[in-house]
Write a protein that holds these residues in place. Sequence first.
Motif, short mmCIF file in Angstrom:
data_model
loop_
_atom_site.label_atom_id
_atom_site.label_comp_id
_atom_site.label_asym_id
_atom_site.label_seq_id
_atom_site.Cartn_x
_atom_site.Cartn_y
_atom_site.Cartn_z
N LEU A 1 17.52 -16.23 21.18
CA LEU A 1 17.05 -14.97 20.93
C LEU A 1 17.58 -13.53 21.35
CD1 LEU A 1 13.10 -17.05 20.26
CD2 LEU A 1 14.91 -15.70 18.39
N ALA B 1 12.56 -21.68 15.98
CA ALA B 1 12.63 -20.92 14.63
C ALA B 1 10.87 -20.57 14.18
CB ALA B 1 13.17 -21.85 13.84
N GLN C 1 7.62 -12.60 17.54
CA GLN C 1 8.05 -11.94 17.05
C GLN C 1 8.19 -10.52 17.38
OE1 GLN C 1 9.72 -12.37 14.75
NE2 GLN C 1 8.89 -14.88 13.21
N ASN D 1 11.33 -8.86 19.04
CA ASN D 1 12.10 -9.02 17.22
C ASN D 1 11.57 -7.43 17.24
OD1 ASN D 1 13.96 -10.52 16.69
ND2 ASN D 1 11.96 -11.72 16.40
N THR E 1 23.07 -23.89 17.58
CA THR E 1 23.99 -23.39 16.05
C THR E 1 25.41 -22.97 16.48
OG1 THR E 1 24.52 -22.12 19.20
CG2 THR E 1 21.83 -21.84 18.02
N GLN F 1 21.94 -21.68 13.41
CA GLN F 1 22.50 -22.32 12.62
C GLN F 1 21.86 -23.94 13.13
OE1 GLN F 1 24.54 -21.73 9.84
NE2 GLN F 1 25.47 -24.02 9.85
N GLN G 1 18.82 -18.52 11.63
CA GLN G 1 17.99 -17.38 11.67
C GLN G 1 19.45 -16.46 11.48
OE1 GLN G 1 15.80 -17.40 14.88
NE2 GLN G 1 16.18 -15.34 15.72
N GLU H 1 20.50 -12.13 10.92
CA GLU H 1 19.68 -10.89 11.66
C GLU H 1 20.57 -9.70 10.75
OE1 GLU H 1 21.77 -8.50 15.36
OE2 GLU H 1 19.50 -8.81 16.17
N GLN I 1 10.71 -16.95 6.65
CA GLN I 1 10.04 -16.09 8.17
C GLN I 1 10.94 -15.08 7.84
OE1 GLN I 1 9.59 -18.32 11.07
NE2 GLN I 1 8.37 -17.23 11.37
N THR I 2 10.14 -13.76 7.97
CA THR I 2 10.91 -12.19 8.66
C THR I 2 10.10 -11.78 10.18
OG1 THR I 2 9.79 -11.20 6.54
CG2 THR I 2 11.63 -11.88 6.16
N GLY J 1 14.93 -9.29 11.58
CA GLY J 1 15.43 -10.83 11.51
C GLY J 1 14.78 -11.60 10.42
N ILE K 1 13.93 -16.32 9.10
CA ILE K 1 14.79 -17.82 9.12
C ILE K 1 15.04 -18.06 7.81
CG2 ILE K 1 13.37 -19.66 9.50
CD1 ILE K 1 14.58 -18.61 12.25
#
Length: 452
Positions: free
Chosen positions: A72, A301, A308, A312, A338, A365, A371, A373, A400-401, A433, A435
């Motif tokens: 992250l 996730a 968030q 982000n 990932t 992944q 996830q 971006e 999800q954003t 970003g 999900i």
Amino acid sequence: MKTRLSAVAAALLALLVAVLAFGQPAHAAAGFSVANGRLYDANGTEFVMRGVNHAHTWYPQQTSSFADVKALGANTVRVVLSSGDRWTRNTNADVANVISTCKGNRLICVLEVHDTTGYGEQSGAITLDRAVDYWLSLADVLAGQERFVIVNIGNEPYGNQNYASWATDNANAIKRLRAGGLTHTIMVDAPNWGQDWSFTMRDNAASVFAADPARNTVFSIHMYGVFDTAAEISDYLGRFRSAGLPIVVGEFGFNHSDGDPDEDTILAYSQANGIGWLGWSWSGNGGGVEYLDLATSFNPANLTTWGQRLFNGANGIRQTAREASVFSSLPPTTPPHTTPPPTTPPPTTPPPAGGCTATYTVTGQWQGGFQGEVRVTAGSAAITGWTTRWTFANGQSVSQTWSATVTSSGATVTARNVDYNGRLAAGGSTSFGFIGGWTGTNSLPAVSCTVS
């Protein structure tokens, strides 16, 4: 007269040496050092912490958390340890594994003893002197790790009572650690449950710094309800900057039972002034402060609102974290669960003059999920808003954003800026970003960007 002048000259020379020593980097054993209120890594590159706290001592099985916070974007993790006085002792072997895991994930490791929390007020809390005993028992594990490890002597070592000896006790603890052979950068926490409302650390930090023969100490303030206004935050941190003393925000939250911290100012002021910070905490909070979890049930996730924001949002980890330069000589590692990034550049749409471009990246992944971006970059002129669009070719979906307003119509996804990231200077960038889910194939779509 000659004797008197010689004495004056000698005194002036001694003062000059002291001033120069205060401002020059400490020569730790190829490790971190401090100069002029800044932290530098072993390459002499300034390092600004951008990371999280992780309660390892209570959740020792959650070793994947290190890879998750790295994925992250974090560059540092502050690790909760126990000396064995209040909780199960983290053994030498366990601490060695923590350090190895941090290094494997290219994270700087701040190690702290939690058993000191609230000493003088909290039943069972231990002294800083007792914490030093624990650190010295780890000397064989810590030796040679000065490039990657910072030693935080004790978490919040005094409550709201009996904290008058904070300066003396920290000075003595630092001297014992140095005498015991530890050359690492040392971090010291403020009293008053870390929040220093009494200004004990603020007003005595210079004397504690001077007590360190290596001049390699960093101060840590914890910002919760005491720091609920921009003025309080900027005044406290600014006084350390003006004094040339290194300060980090070792813990903070977006809410708390003792008040509502101004996290936006903490993040913005820290970014503007090169001050490090570590959000509390990755996951596993209890006792009524579960809202401080950055991830729900240690699941990267499933970031919370706080997660968030910290990872982000504006001035958060994704926007501001830079990996420590000491890792440039180490081979890269791929976090578990990932997939490596694509070997070819993601497709982009060339912008018209004054327009924008967007790039789409899969940052992580796992089976059935990923996830992503999208980074938006302004063209040759500033813009006041943007819209990106792409169409999934393989049935992927967005669930999800963050940092964008996203809508879907069939396979087509449209994402627009939110209030704080629409204005970009010429050539400036921002990112958002999400999900998503996938089955079979997760190919990269072409993404367009238009000014809105």
